[in-house]
Design an enzyme around this catalytic site. Structure first.
Site, short mmCIF file in Angstrom:
data_model
loop_
_atom_site.label_atom_id
_atom_site.label_comp_id
_atom_site.label_asym_id
_atom_site.label_seq_id
_atom_site.Cartn_x
_atom_site.Cartn_y
_atom_site.Cartn_z
CG ASP A 88 -19.06 -20.76 8.77
OD1 ASP A 88 -19.07 -22.52 9.02
OD2 ASP A 88 -19.80 -20.42 8.04
CG ASP B 47 -17.26 -25.63 6.53
OD1 ASP B 47 -17.09 -24.72 8.02
OD2 ASP B 47 -17.74 -25.56 5.40
#
Length: 393
Positions: free
Chosen positions: A42, A274
């Site tokens: 992430d 992201d």
């Protein structure tokens, strides 16, 4: 800049990624204290955490559930079985995600390895309370953003966590650079798109790479641009270049290019890259104008806040303008499997969704839908992003 990166990246440590949850999550294995777990990779958060053995599970409203409801891929990290784990007393780990998931619990230090990179005394979260919509595979997360987003607080009561008692620390890759265990102060990511809309396996192997200190082994186009990572004002929290602090990998978008985009204000400077978010989330006017161009048109579901599309619809062409260079999104990335309805019909959603009003406090997202088409290189020393278009695949 691209050729310079390739030259510098002659040696690198590369982790192979796998897809899970209909390939909406990208996982890699990490080893902590001699125990190995698949975790989500992430760039939209900063903490490395593993669910602790013996954890308590809750639903998103805080009601207790069985461990199985949280659907982690293991019984959890056994801190007592690690010979290198050291507890961090009198502090707590507390994090919430945009979809309502949350975790809290203890903090410690341990030896962490990922992609052939090993760091010692890495600070990690070991939550024992979790509300998690798991995929039955992952047991935690490898956060790669800046220390400003870490989630450790100087209180033993997670409900009292606040900016006032926040204790920032170095995330995994920042520790690796400080300890000199990577060649270069940047990492690069290549996320492959799924082979088809419907995936009937729990884990889809070999779906990309994260290269620590180097470039991933994928074919690249010549189109590339290097842009500054946008900082934020320490006082207002708005994007800023003056006395800035860093949280996300935020970059300035010069505009979104699609049919009719010239009549819509498309540029904004609060957009992040992201890997932990599947969809693109853009300002309301941009999402509305783009989704109207599907043939047949996308339909907005007010209750769910999602644009649905026919699974065989034709998406309009779409590109992102970064630093004066255009980076197209392949049409295959703009229609995603959303499961089935009560009659068993497959449902699909648009890859480009409504992220809210174009205001300073809203963070917009270039998610996996965009990332399938590029290789981003995150340089934490120069605070720059190099975006390179991938060759057609």
């Amino acid at each position: 800049m691209l050729s310079a990166l390739r030259a510098k990246a002659s040696t690198n440590n590369t982790a192979v990624l796998a897809g899970s949850d209909l390939d909406q999550e990208y996982l890699t294995n990490i080893t902590v204290g001699g125990q190995t777990f698949p975790v989500i990779v992430d760039t939209g958060s900063s903490d490395t955490w593993l669910i602790k053995k013996g954890f308590k599970c809750f639903n998103l409203t805080g009601t207790p559930e069985t461990e199985e409801t949280c659907a982690f891929g293991s019984a959890g990290f056994d801190t007592a079985a690690s010979k290198t784990f050291k507890s961090f007393p009198k502090v707590s780990f507390n994090i919430s995600y945009g979809d309502g998931e949350f975790l809290s619990g203890g903090v410690g230090f341990d030896t962490v390895s990922a992609g052939g990179v090993t760091v010692t005394q890495q600070e990690i979260g070991t939550p024992d309370l979790a509300a998690w919509n798991g995929d039955g595979v992952n047991s935690g997360l490898l956060g790669l953003a800046y220390s400003g987003l870490t989630s450790v607080f100087n209180t033993t009561d997670p409900t009292k966590a606040s900016n006032a008692n926040h204790i920032p620390y170095d995330p995994f890759f920042f520790t690796a650079v400080k300890q000199g265990v990577v060649t270069n102060p940047f990492f690069s990511i290549a996320l492959d798109r799924p082979a088809s809309l419907t995936v009937n396996v729990t884990v889809d192997p070999n779906l990309g790479y994260v290269a620590f200190g180097g470039m991933p082994p994928v074919a690249l186009d010549k189109t590339a641009v290097t842009v500054p990572i946008q900082g934020y004002s320490a006082t207002t929290g708005d994007p800023s270049t003056t006395n800035a602090v860093y949280f996300y990998y935020t970059l300035d978008v010069a505009g979104y290019v699609f049919s009719g985009s010239t009549s819509v204000e498309t540029a904004n400077n609060n957009t992040i890259l992201d890997t932990g978010t599947t969809l693109n989330y853009f300002p309301t006017k941009v999402a509305k104008a783009y989704n109207a161009g599907f043939v047949p048109k996308a339909k907005y579901n007010e209750d769910e806040g999602l644009y649905y599309v026919d699974c065989d619809a034709t998406p309009p062409a779409f590109s992102v303008n970064l630093g004066g260079k255009l980076f197209p999104i392949d049409a295959r990335d703009q229609i995603l499997d959303a499961g089935t309805d009560d009659a068993g019909k497959v449902l699909c959603i648009s890859g480009t969704q409504d992220g809210g009003a174009d205001t300073a406090e809203n963070v917009f997202i270039l998610g996996d839908v965009f990332l399938h088409n590029i290789v981003p290189t995150f340089n934490i020393k120069t605070n720059e992003l190099t975006i390179t278009r991938r060759a057609k695949y």
